[in-house]
Design an enzyme around this catalytic site. Structure first.
Site, PDB file in Angstrom:
ATOM      1  N   PHE A 157      14.780  37.361  -2.177  1.00  0.00           N
ATOM      2  CA  PHE A 157      14.106  37.568  -3.473  1.00  0.00           C
ATOM      3  C   PHE A 157      14.222  36.582  -4.246  1.00  0.00           C
ATOM      4  CE2 PHE A 157      15.956  42.103  -2.744  1.00  0.00           C
ATOM      5  CZ  PHE A 157      14.730  42.595  -2.938  1.00  0.00           C
TER       6      PHE A 157
ATOM      7  N   GLU B  52     -10.929 -17.467  20.460  1.00  0.00           N
ATOM      8  CA  GLU B  52      -9.770 -17.352  21.440  1.00  0.00           C
ATOM      9  C   GLU B  52      -9.635 -18.323  22.562  1.00  0.00           C
ATOM     10  OE1 GLU B  52      -7.100 -15.683  20.595  1.00  0.00           O
ATOM     11  OE2 GLU B  52      -8.401 -14.708  19.201  1.00  0.00           O
TER      12      GLU B  52
ATOM     13  N   ASP C  76      -4.191 -17.381  11.724  1.00  0.00           N
ATOM     14  CA  ASP C  76      -3.553 -18.541  12.219  1.00  0.00           C
ATOM     15  C   ASP C  76      -3.221 -19.746  11.227  1.00  0.00           C
ATOM     16  OD1 ASP C  76      -4.404 -17.899  14.560  1.00  0.00           O
ATOM     17  OD2 ASP C  76      -6.443 -18.692  14.537  1.00  0.00           O
TER      18      ASP C  76
END
Ligand code: ADP
Ligand code: MG
Ligand code: ZN
Length: 661
Positions: free
Chosen positions: A125, A421, A496
């Site tokens: 309720f 890279e 880096d």
């Protein structure tokens, strides 16, 4: 309207729950009924593996696996009571897994079941009224602990593939949890907090579970974001409850996932809700400090950003042990694939080595997902086994998944990354003290556009001056290659540069490696290694002058390395060019290709060699992905420095640079 349906679901759930409880209570215990003296006898004979105490009903699991139940035992509700009881009867109980019925639940429920029924109806309720008035249901959850406990986890270290070093570090924790007393008796201090740091999907959660599984202890897990609620004080209460619960179930593990949600640096938050977060964080700190060494609780936490955590969390006695969980390398990927293929029928021509080679940058979660996708594809084709075709299609699917769109890169960016890279890799090979390179890739991972992986040959942890200098040189290789070839620099080197300045600064201020400043430690307040902003650090203990000469020394170290890197790359320009070219074509190269290139092989020879070993199955999925969609460009950070000259100026202008020849 959604709310209305929710209420009806609630009602059904409540009714079912009440019915279930009624059924369960009538038949909770399942085992041979014995007298209390029988349980006592088994306890004394050390024949009991586990015991479950539910008030006056005790249920013991014997070493042979059978279960006995006694009613009319003394009602004990917590660990302290039980240990007192055991001491009274001189029972050895360290080895016994003890669980308690929640005092609010169980047999007491039987007597209050009718009231409970009424309560449920009232609650329903209440809920209806609330949703009708449009109020927020969140109020219902205040203070409710969201931590959930798992017992008898089946995850083992063998389920975590390819992370041998991490496993070794965690083995100590496992042993401690298995018998905390043994360590405590010898006065050994065990780290109470272990922080797992790594990108998403690398198995941090899996690791925490595996530790609990290996040690056979309960696992309380909670997510940092569960603590963050809009009501002040709730998070702190949840923390208290969690630790309380853990203390009752020790030895055990508390696992706080995504701790950065609560553990961010205090005072750094903007705007609302941050008081609450601070309170929660403070409560975590207080609780962690409140531990006795002998207590068998280990707190594990996971984050992918250790650098934003509040330094207080990382102090000794708290999360003073950090374990970095990295993305897997080619060997790791092969092992992870094998673990997840254990229960999948693979076609015999599938070679996991090849699959591992072309999945550079994949996390463990992505590899698991990849195999699952392949299995689904095979099933849809009514195949009995998973073949190469499904695997390659699945790789594409995983790659093109929503988050992975950003992996697609334009050709010119690709060339730039390839040179960057290759610059790292070539220098790593040329510098005597660098670890050997075993994987170079221009496949983006995380926030980086590419990566170069090196692996130490020995377990030697001592880092010498020469090794550090070589490391700085290699780390500058990316930037230097860009300067030489692209004649422009990108922002790709920011990580880096941060790494380089960190090492150089530590060489000067902590490791006594600068002749000028001598064997003096200048930074004492330095709890974190990764990602501290030195600029903000208060430079206590030394003068402005010293600070300036520290800066000068650091800059001199870096400038010297920069000069050396430039010379080395200029002298080996053809190797650099060939490697970059192979990277552009093949995305990722490994130990063998690096060795060939360093010996002076041309890119054509290397590519031919690679195609020979890869065989006709490698319809390189990455190459395809690159061509299909060029819109999504990797931009690591947005502001690019205009020219190499400009970037150099900013360094060269400084008078300190003259110290360097
Ligand atoms: P994290 O918590 O680091 O984000 P998870 O532990 O949730 O990652 O990993 C998600 C899933 O990825 C795991 O359930 C597992 O299936 C798989 N996985 C990740 N790393 C590994 C690994 N090293 N070995 C085996 N499976 C892994
Ligand atoms: Mg996780
Ligand atoms: Zn780099």
């Amino acid at each position: 309207m959604k709310k209305k349906t929710k209420v009806w679901v609630w009602i059904i759930v409540a009714v079912v729950a009440v019915a279930l409880i009624a059924i369960l209570l009538s038949d909770v215990f399942d085992g041979q009924k014995v007298g209390f003296t029988e349980i006592l006898r088994q306890l004394k004979n050390e024949n009991v593996k586990g015991i479950y105490l539910d008030g006056y009903v005790w249920e013991a699991t014997l070493k042979d696996g059978s279960t006995i139940i006694a009613e009319g035992a003394p009602s004990l509700y917590d660990y302290a009571d039980f240990s007192k009881f055991c001491e009274e009867y001189s029972i050895k109980f360290e080895e016994i897994a003890i669980t308690f019925k929640d005092p609010n639940a169980g047999s007491i429920w039987a007597s209050i079941l009718p009231f409970l029924g009424i309560g449920v109806v009232a609650l329903i309720f209440f809920l209806i009224m609330r949703s009708a008035s449009g109020a927020n249901n969140a109020a219902m959850n205040i203070g409710k602990n969201k931590a959930h406990m798992q017992n008898n986890l089946r995850v083992r270290f063998s389920d975590v593939a390819g992370a041998e070093e991490e496993k070794e570090e965690l083995q100590e924790v496992v042993e401690f949890l298995k018998s905390p007393k043994r360590f405590a008796n010898l006065g050994a201090k065990i780290p109470s907090g272990v922080l797992l740091v790594g990108p998403p999907g690398t198995g941090k959660t899996l690791f925490a579970k595996a530790v609990a599984g290996e040690a056979g202890v309960p696992f309380f897990s909670v997510s940092g974001s569960d603590f963050v609620e809009m009501y002040v004080g709730v998070g702190a209460k949840r923390v208290r409850d969690l630790f309380e619960m853990a203390k009752k179930n020790q030895p055990c593990i508390i696992f706080i996932d995504e701790i950065d949600a609560v553990g961010r640096r205090r005072g750094a938050g903007l705007g609302g809700g941050h008081d609450e977060r601070e309170q929660t964080l403070n409560q975590i700190l207080v609780q962690m400090d409140g531990f006795e060494d002998s207590e068998g609780i280990i707190i594990m936490a996971a984050t992918n950003r250790a650098d934003i955590l509040d330094p207080a969390l990382l102090r000794p006695g708290r999360f003073d042990r950090q374990i970095h969980v990295n993305l897997p390398d080619v060997k790791g990927r092969e092992q992870i694939l094998k673990v997840h293929a254990r229960n999948k029928p693979m076609s015999p021509d599938v070679n996991f080595k090849t699959v591992a080679r072309i999945t550079a940058g994949f996390s463990g979660a992505e590899l698991a997902n990849l195999l699952n996708e392949a299995a689904i594809l095979a099933a849809r084709k009514n195949k009995a086994t998973i073949g190469n075709l499904e695997l390659y299609d699945a790789i594409n699917k995983v790659l093109m998944g929503p988050q992975k769109k950003s992996r697609v890169v334009t050709e010119s960016d690709k060339r730039c990354t390839a040179y960057h890279e290759a610059g790292h890799a070539v220098l790593a090979c040329l510098c005597e003290h660098c670890d050997p390179v075993h994987e170079v890739s221009i496949i983006p991972r995380g926030r980086a556009a590419g990566y170069t992986m090196t692996r130490p040959e020995t377990d030697d942890n001592d880092v010498s001056y020469n090794k550090l200098v070589d490391n700085i040189c290699m780390s500058l290789g990316g930037r230097v290659a860009e300067e030489l070839v692209i004649q422009d620099v990108t922002t790709g080197a920011s990580a880096d540069i941060q790494h380089v300045s960190e090492i150089a600064r530590r060489m000067v201020t902590q490791w006594g490696m600068s002749k000028k400043l001598g064997l003096v430690a200048y930074d004492s307040d330095q709890p974190v290694f990764m990602g501290m902003e030195y600029g903000n650090q208060s430079r206590g203990g030394y003068s402005q002058q010293t600070a300036a000469s520290i800066d000068a020394e650091v800059r001199a170290l870096v400038a010297k390395a920069h000069k050396r890197a430039t010379k080395l790359l200029k002298d080996n320009r053809s190797i650099l060019d060939n490697m970059a070219r192979v990277l552009v074509e093949k995305n990722t190269i490994y130990t063998e290709e690096v060795a060939l290139l360093m010996k002076g092989a041309s890119y054509k020879e290397v590519i031919a060699e690679m195609e020979k070993t890869e065989g006709e199955h490698n319809a390189n999925p990455f190459a395809r992905a690159t061509k299909e969609d060029k819109e999504h460009v990797i931009v690591d950070e947005t502001t690019a420095v205009d020219t190499a000259e400009k970037a150099n100026e900013s360094v060269d202008n400084k008078p300190e640079d003259k110290t360097e020849e």
